[in-house]
Design a protein around this motif. Structure first.
Motif, PDB file in Angstrom:
ATOM      1  N   LYS A 157      -2.168 -53.614 -14.163  1.00 11.18           N
ATOM      2  CA  LYS A 157      -2.398 -54.923 -13.553  1.00 11.18           C
ATOM      3  C   LYS A 157      -3.247 -55.807 -14.462  1.00 11.18           C
ATOM      4  O   LYS A 157      -2.942 -56.989 -14.635  1.00 11.18           O
ATOM      5  CB  LYS A 157      -3.073 -54.774 -12.186  1.00 11.18           C
ATOM      6  N   THR A 158      -4.282 -55.233 -15.039  1.00  9.38           N
ATOM      7  CA  THR A 158      -5.146 -56.003 -15.933  1.00  9.38           C
ATOM      8  C   THR A 158      -4.359 -56.560 -17.109  1.00  9.38           C
ATOM      9  O   THR A 158      -4.487 -57.747 -17.442  1.00  9.38           O
ATOM     10  CB  THR A 158      -6.313 -55.125 -16.434  1.00  9.38           C
ATOM     11  N   LEU A 159      -3.535 -55.737 -17.715  1.00  8.74           N
ATOM     12  CA  LEU A 159      -2.759 -56.170 -18.877  1.00  8.74           C
ATOM     13  C   LEU A 159      -1.688 -57.194 -18.486  1.00  8.74           C
ATOM     14  O   LEU A 159      -1.441 -58.154 -19.224  1.00  8.74           O
ATOM     15  CB  LEU A 159      -2.131 -54.965 -19.578  1.00  8.74           C
ATOM     16  N   MET A 160      -1.065 -57.011 -17.322  1.00  8.50           N
ATOM     17  CA  MET A 160      -0.078 -57.986 -16.860  1.00  8.50           C
ATOM     18  C   MET A 160      -0.733 -59.354 -16.667  1.00  8.50           C
ATOM     19  O   MET A 160      -0.152 -60.382 -17.027  1.00  8.50           O
ATOM     20  CB  MET A 160       0.578 -57.516 -15.563  1.00  8.50           C
TER      21      MET A 160
ATOM     22  N   LEU B 100       4.788 -52.111 -23.101  1.00  9.32           N
ATOM     23  CA  LEU B 100       3.390 -51.731 -23.246  1.00  9.32           C
ATOM     24  C   LEU B 100       3.079 -50.643 -22.232  1.00  9.32           C
ATOM     25  O   LEU B 100       3.279 -50.832 -21.030  1.00  9.32           O
ATOM     26  CB  LEU B 100       2.498 -52.943 -23.022  1.00  9.32           C
ATOM     27  N   VAL B 101       2.584 -49.508 -22.704  1.00  7.35           N
ATOM     28  CA  VAL B 101       2.301 -48.367 -21.841  1.00  7.35           C
ATOM     29  C   VAL B 101       0.792 -48.266 -21.648  1.00  7.35           C
ATOM     30  O   VAL B 101       0.027 -48.271 -22.613  1.00  7.35           O
ATOM     31  CB  VAL B 101       2.875 -47.063 -22.443  1.00  7.35           C
ATOM     32  N   THR B 102       0.396 -48.183 -20.371  1.00  4.58           N
ATOM     33  CA  THR B 102      -1.030 -48.115 -20.032  1.00  4.58           C
ATOM     34  C   THR B 102      -1.367 -46.728 -19.482  1.00  4.58           C
ATOM     35  O   THR B 102      -0.481 -45.947 -19.133  1.00  4.58           O
ATOM     36  CB  THR B 102      -1.393 -49.179 -18.986  1.00  4.58           C
ATOM     37  N   ALA B 103      -2.659 -46.470 -19.361  1.00  6.83           N
ATOM     38  CA  ALA B 103      -3.119 -45.182 -18.858  1.00  6.83           C
ATOM     39  C   ALA B 103      -3.039 -45.104 -17.335  1.00  6.83           C
ATOM     40  O   ALA B 103      -2.897 -44.015 -16.776  1.00  6.83           O
ATOM     41  CB  ALA B 103      -4.553 -44.924 -19.314  1.00  6.83           C
TER      42      ALA B 103
ATOM     43  N   ALA C 154      11.146 -46.219 -16.997  1.00  4.69           N
ATOM     44  CA  ALA C 154      10.714 -47.295 -17.890  1.00  4.69           C
ATOM     45  C   ALA C 154      11.916 -48.093 -18.386  1.00  4.69           C
ATOM     46  O   ALA C 154      12.986 -47.541 -18.650  1.00  4.69           O
ATOM     47  CB  ALA C 154       9.940 -46.732 -19.077  1.00  4.69           C
ATOM     48  N   ASP C 155      11.720 -49.402 -18.509  1.00  2.00           N
ATOM     49  CA  ASP C 155      12.739 -50.296 -19.064  1.00  2.00           C
ATOM     50  C   ASP C 155      12.668 -50.220 -20.589  1.00  2.00           C
ATOM     51  O   ASP C 155      12.021 -51.038 -21.237  1.00  2.00           O
ATOM     52  CB  ASP C 155      12.493 -51.719 -18.563  1.00  2.00           C
ATOM     53  N   LEU C 156      13.350 -49.233 -21.137  1.00  2.00           N
ATOM     54  CA  LEU C 156      13.303 -48.993 -22.580  1.00  2.00           C
ATOM     55  C   LEU C 156      13.989 -50.093 -23.382  1.00  2.00           C
ATOM     56  O   LEU C 156      13.822 -50.164 -24.600  1.00  2.00           O
ATOM     57  CB  LEU C 156      13.917 -47.627 -22.900  1.00  2.00           C
ATOM     58  N   ALA C 157      14.736 -50.963 -22.729  1.00  2.00           N
ATOM     59  CA  ALA C 157      15.403 -52.071 -23.408  1.00  2.00           C
ATOM     60  C   ALA C 157      14.502 -53.304 -23.537  1.00  2.00           C
ATOM     61  O   ALA C 157      14.919 -54.318 -24.103  1.00  2.00           O
ATOM     62  CB  ALA C 157      16.683 -52.446 -22.667  1.00  2.00           C
ATOM     63  N   SER C 158      13.267 -53.229 -23.042  1.00  2.00           N
ATOM     64  CA  SER C 158      12.338 -54.367 -23.151  1.00  2.00           C
ATOM     65  C   SER C 158      12.153 -54.754 -24.608  1.00  2.00           C
ATOM     66  O   SER C 158      12.137 -53.897 -25.493  1.00  2.00           O
ATOM     67  CB  SER C 158      10.961 -53.992 -22.581  1.00  2.00           C
ATOM     68  N   ASP C 159      11.985 -56.048 -24.828  1.00  2.00           N
ATOM     69  CA  ASP C 159      11.657 -56.506 -26.177  1.00  2.00           C
ATOM     70  C   ASP C 159      10.297 -55.957 -26.594  1.00  2.00           C
ATOM     71  O   ASP C 159      10.058 -55.692 -27.772  1.00  2.00           O
ATOM     72  CB  ASP C 159      11.651 -58.037 -26.227  1.00  2.00           C
TER      73      ASP C 159
ATOM     74  N   VAL D 176       5.222 -53.860 -18.749  1.00  2.00           N
ATOM     75  CA  VAL D 176       3.910 -53.197 -18.761  1.00  2.00           C
ATOM     76  C   VAL D 176       3.983 -52.082 -17.729  1.00  2.00           C
ATOM     77  O   VAL D 176       4.178 -52.332 -16.541  1.00  2.00           O
ATOM     78  CB  VAL D 176       2.774 -54.191 -18.411  1.00  2.00           C
ATOM     79  N   ILE D 177       3.842 -50.849 -18.184  1.00  2.00           N
ATOM     80  CA  ILE D 177       4.087 -49.705 -17.310  1.00  2.00           C
ATOM     81  C   ILE D 177       3.087 -48.583 -17.594  1.00  2.00           C
ATOM     82  O   ILE D 177       2.749 -48.330 -18.754  1.00  2.00           O
ATOM     83  CB  ILE D 177       5.546 -49.205 -17.482  1.00  2.00           C
ATOM     84  N   PRO D 178       2.611 -47.914 -16.545  1.00  2.00           N
ATOM     85  CA  PRO D 178       1.715 -46.777 -16.786  1.00  2.00           C
ATOM     86  C   PRO D 178       2.500 -45.560 -17.286  1.00  2.00           C
ATOM     87  O   PRO D 178       3.682 -45.393 -16.957  1.00  2.00           O
ATOM     88  CB  PRO D 178       1.084 -46.517 -15.424  1.00  2.00           C
TER      89      PRO D 178
END
Length: 181
Positions: free
Chosen positions: A91-94, A82-85, A74-79, A63-65
């Motif tokens: 933090k909320t999404l995590m 999720l990109v946030t504004a 960004a960890d582009l290899a993540s399964d 989960v990254i802004p």
């Protein structure tokens, strides 16, 4: 199995022992069959924890802004990435995506995430377990200060008790698992 969120440093200038601790954390989370939720970065301990999880066959959710995606960390290899504004949205999404929280050594960002999760738990906004990994006494001064807060009635003992402490990764994960619903 659980989705375990790991808070940790993303600095590129850390001693190898901290990177090794993060990699061990990722491997142990995966070995136990859990999903790793991270801050979505590929550098520092954050990168080491996701690499460790993947090396053991684990699933990773980042989960990254957008601002950090733009900096190419960004960890582009993540399964699942999720990109946030914003950092606040991150933090909320995590918190929403996770069943439990593990805090490794880190700096201001790590402490910000820890205190956000802990504060929301003290307000009964969630009941998800939280473990602080006090590897090599890293957090001992903070823990001593937190005890002072409780002694002076700025923090209720029940609030302090919500933050569990472990000194090793296996102990931390066993503690988390014992507090999962």
């Amino acid at each position: 199995m659980a989705a375990i969120c790991v808070f940790c440093a993303s600095s590129r200038t850390l001693d190898q022992r901290w990177l090794d601790l993060a990699a061990e954390t990722g491997r142990e989370i995966a070995r136990r069959g859990h999903t790793l939720v991270s801050g979505g970065g590929c550098v520092g301990m954050m990168g080491a924890v996701v690499d460790g999880a993947r090396s053991a066959g684990g699933r990773t959710v980042g989960v990254i802004p957008q601002s950090l995606v733009d900096l190419e960390v960004a960890d582009l290899a993540s399964d699942e990435l999720l990109v946030t504004a914003s950092m606040a949205d991150r933090k909320t999404l995590m918190i929403e995506k996770s069943d439990a929280f593990l805090t490794l050594p880190g700096g201001l960002g790590t402490l910000d995430e820890l205190f956000e999760v802990w504060t929301t738990a003290t307000l009964a906004l969630h009941t998800k377990p939280m473990v602080l990994v006090d590897a090599d006494g890293f957090y001992r001064p903070l823990l001593d200060w937190l005890t002072t807060l409780t002694d002076r009635h700025f923090l209720k003992p029940a609030g302090q008790d919500l933050l569990l402490v472990a000194d090793t990764i296996p102990n931390a994960l066993t503690t988390l698992e014992s507090h999962l619903p």
